[in-house]
Design a protein around this motif. Structure first.
Motif, PDB file in Angstrom:
ATOM      1  N   VAL A  35       0.605  -1.614   0.038  1.00  0.00           N
ATOM      2  CA  VAL A  35      -0.145  -0.195   0.154  1.00  0.00           C
ATOM      3  C   VAL A  35       1.003   0.934   0.274  1.00  0.00           C
ATOM      4  CG1 VAL A  35      -1.790   1.664   1.371  1.00  0.00           C
ATOM      5  CG2 VAL A  35      -1.661  -1.576   1.301  1.00  0.00           C
ATOM      6  N   LEU A  36       0.662   2.463  -1.307  1.00  0.00           N
ATOM      7  CA  LEU A  36       1.336   3.127  -1.148  1.00  0.00           C
ATOM      8  C   LEU A  36       1.234   4.462  -1.402  1.00  0.00           C
ATOM      9  CD1 LEU A  36       4.156   1.466  -4.164  1.00  0.00           C
ATOM     10  CD2 LEU A  36       4.310   2.130  -1.284  1.00  0.00           C
ATOM     11  N   PRO A  37       1.367   5.791  -1.277  1.00  0.00           N
ATOM     12  CA  PRO A  37       0.713   7.088  -0.945  1.00  0.00           C
ATOM     13  C   PRO A  37       0.499   7.144  -2.687  1.00  0.00           C
ATOM     14  CG  PRO A  37       3.104   7.200  -0.591  1.00  0.00           C
ATOM     15  CD  PRO A  37       2.345   5.858  -0.064  1.00  0.00           C
ATOM     16  N   LEU A  38      -0.134   8.060  -2.879  1.00  0.00           N
ATOM     17  CA  LEU A  38       0.132   8.728  -4.121  1.00  0.00           C
ATOM     18  C   LEU A  38       0.523   9.923  -3.935  1.00  0.00           C
ATOM     19  CD1 LEU A  38      -2.047   6.865  -6.784  1.00  0.00           C
ATOM     20  CD2 LEU A  38       0.012   6.623  -6.415  1.00  0.00           C
ATOM     21  N   ARG A  45      -3.357   0.129  -3.687  1.00  0.00           N
ATOM     22  CA  ARG A  45      -3.020  -0.887  -3.283  1.00  0.00           C
ATOM     23  C   ARG A  45      -1.821  -1.572  -4.393  1.00  0.00           C
ATOM     24  NH1 ARG A  45      -6.503  -4.374  -0.244  1.00  0.00           N
ATOM     25  NH2 ARG A  45      -6.181  -4.047   1.210  1.00  0.00           N
ATOM     26  N   TRP A  46      -0.911  -2.078  -4.290  1.00  0.00           N
ATOM     27  CA  TRP A  46      -0.389  -2.645  -5.893  1.00  0.00           C
ATOM     28  C   TRP A  46      -0.304  -4.011  -5.481  1.00  0.00           C
ATOM     29  CZ3 TRP A  46      -0.036   0.413  -9.858  1.00  0.00           C
ATOM     30  CH2 TRP A  46       0.130   2.074  -9.287  1.00  0.00           C
ATOM     31  N   LEU A  47      -0.692  -4.979  -6.203  1.00  0.00           N
ATOM     32  CA  LEU A  47      -0.527  -5.834  -6.615  1.00  0.00           C
ATOM     33  C   LEU A  47       0.233  -7.158  -7.176  1.00  0.00           C
ATOM     34  CD1 LEU A  47      -0.569 -10.201  -5.262  1.00  0.00           C
ATOM     35  CD2 LEU A  47      -3.067  -9.438  -6.267  1.00  0.00           C
ATOM     36  N   LYS A  48       1.663  -7.707  -7.436  1.00  0.00           N
ATOM     37  CA  LYS A  48       1.922  -7.427  -8.954  1.00  0.00           C
ATOM     38  C   LYS A  48       1.630  -9.508  -8.510  1.00  0.00           C
ATOM     39  CE  LYS A  48       6.467  -6.204 -10.448  1.00  0.00           C
ATOM     40  NZ  LYS A  48       7.716  -5.682 -10.164  1.00  0.00           N
ATOM     41  N   SER A  49       1.024  -9.403  -9.601  1.00  0.00           N
ATOM     42  CA  SER A  49       0.911 -11.476  -9.946  1.00  0.00           C
ATOM     43  C   SER A  49       1.777 -11.641 -11.878  1.00  0.00           C
ATOM     44  CB  SER A  49      -0.173 -11.655  -9.928  1.00  0.00           C
ATOM     45  OG  SER A  49      -0.635 -12.875 -10.628  1.00  0.00           O
TER      46      SER A  49
END
Length: 292
Positions: A35-38, A45-49
């Motif tokens: 979870v990163l601030p913009l 929340r960013w999820l890499k798959s």
């Protein structure tokens, strides 16, 4: 998401993009999320798959906006804590202050050589209790914020009035304070008292960031047909690690700061439904933008 012109971004890999939070996204391992601030108080929340496409490995990024969900969760948590503390501390302060006030009535019964010390000690204790009560009340005011009372407001007039409050201080600090109001800006429906408090907090932060010998510019104009208010300062900017914590409830980098200003501004602007962002990039002014 990136707040940059597409022409300068097309064809670049994630780790080549000139946006601070993207480096963290690029470093995520498959299956990892963060979870990163913009911009402003936005949290994503960013999820890499990964998946296979005709035998070739492909990367997939899932982007989920969490801003409002997190804000409600944070508010519920700190509201409960503040209400409990302000109730318990307030009761103790009131009782203690009453006892101190009563004690001062007995000063004439104290030996003359001890009377001054007795009166000074109780007066200091009473002053400290009043300060502590004001300190707790500042936090309580954030959670007691009433719904905005919306009426049409000449925002240009309001901006100029708030800037006038800081003219003398800016002169003393050798800070050039400028106000630019674009003509034709229609009245905006808002709670004038609450938005005035936001402007006071934002201008105060900008002036303290510059400190001495710099500039602060307040601009009111239009973008995409909507009024936009911007406060820019020529201060040293905000470090990346601090930017990540901005709009965290009661976060402050000031030595004696309590983090109430931005927390209150966030609550007021959110209740009004106004978009806002605090941006600071290397070599550029620090900019607080409100989209009304």
């Amino acid at each position: 998401l990136l707040m940059r012109p597409a022409t300068g971004l097309l064809g670049l890999r994630l780790d080549e993009l000139p946006v601070p939070f993207v480096a963290r996204v690029a470093g995520l391992a498959p299956g990892e999320s963060a979870v990163l601030p913009l911009h402003g108080s936005r949290r994503v929340r960013w999820l890499k798959s990964r998946f296979l496409d005709r035998g070739f490995p492909r990367m997939l990024l899932v982007v989920e906006e969490l801003s409002e969900e997190l804000r409600r969760s944070e508010r519920a948590a700190y509201e409960k804590i503040i209400r409990t503390l302000s109730h318990e501390i307030g009761n103790s302060i009131a009782a203690s202050a009453s006892l101190v006030e009563s004690g001062l009535h007995y000063k004439e019964q104290i030996r003359p050589e001890d009377r001054a010390d007795f009166e000074t000690a109780l007066s200091v204790a009473n002053t400290r209790l009043r300060h502590l009560n004001a300190f707790v009340r500042e936090y309580a005011d954030v959670v007691r914020l009433p719904p905005p009372h919306l009426t049409p407001c000449d925002l240009g007039r309001l901006v100029e009035q708030v800037a006038l409050l800081f003219r003398r201080e800016c002169e003393g600090r050798t800070i050039e304070l400028s106000v630019e109001v674009q003509g034709g800006t229609p009245p905006v429906s808002l709670d004038e008292h609450q938005i005035e408090q936001v402007l006071v907090n934002v201008l105060r932060n900008a002036i303290e960031a510059v400190d001495r010998r710099g500039s602060v510019a307040v601009r009111l104009g239009k973008a995409a047909g909507r009024p936009v208010l911007t406060v820019e300062d020529s201060g040293p900017g905000i470090p990346a690690d601090v930017q990540a914590a901005l709009f965290t409830p009661f976060f402050s980098t000031k030595e004696n700061g309590r983090g109430i200003g931005l927390t209150l501004a966030q609550e007021i602007l959110t209740q009004h439904g106004f978009g806002f962002a605090l941006e600071s990039r290397a070599g550029e002014p620090t900019r607080f933008t409100i989209r009304l």
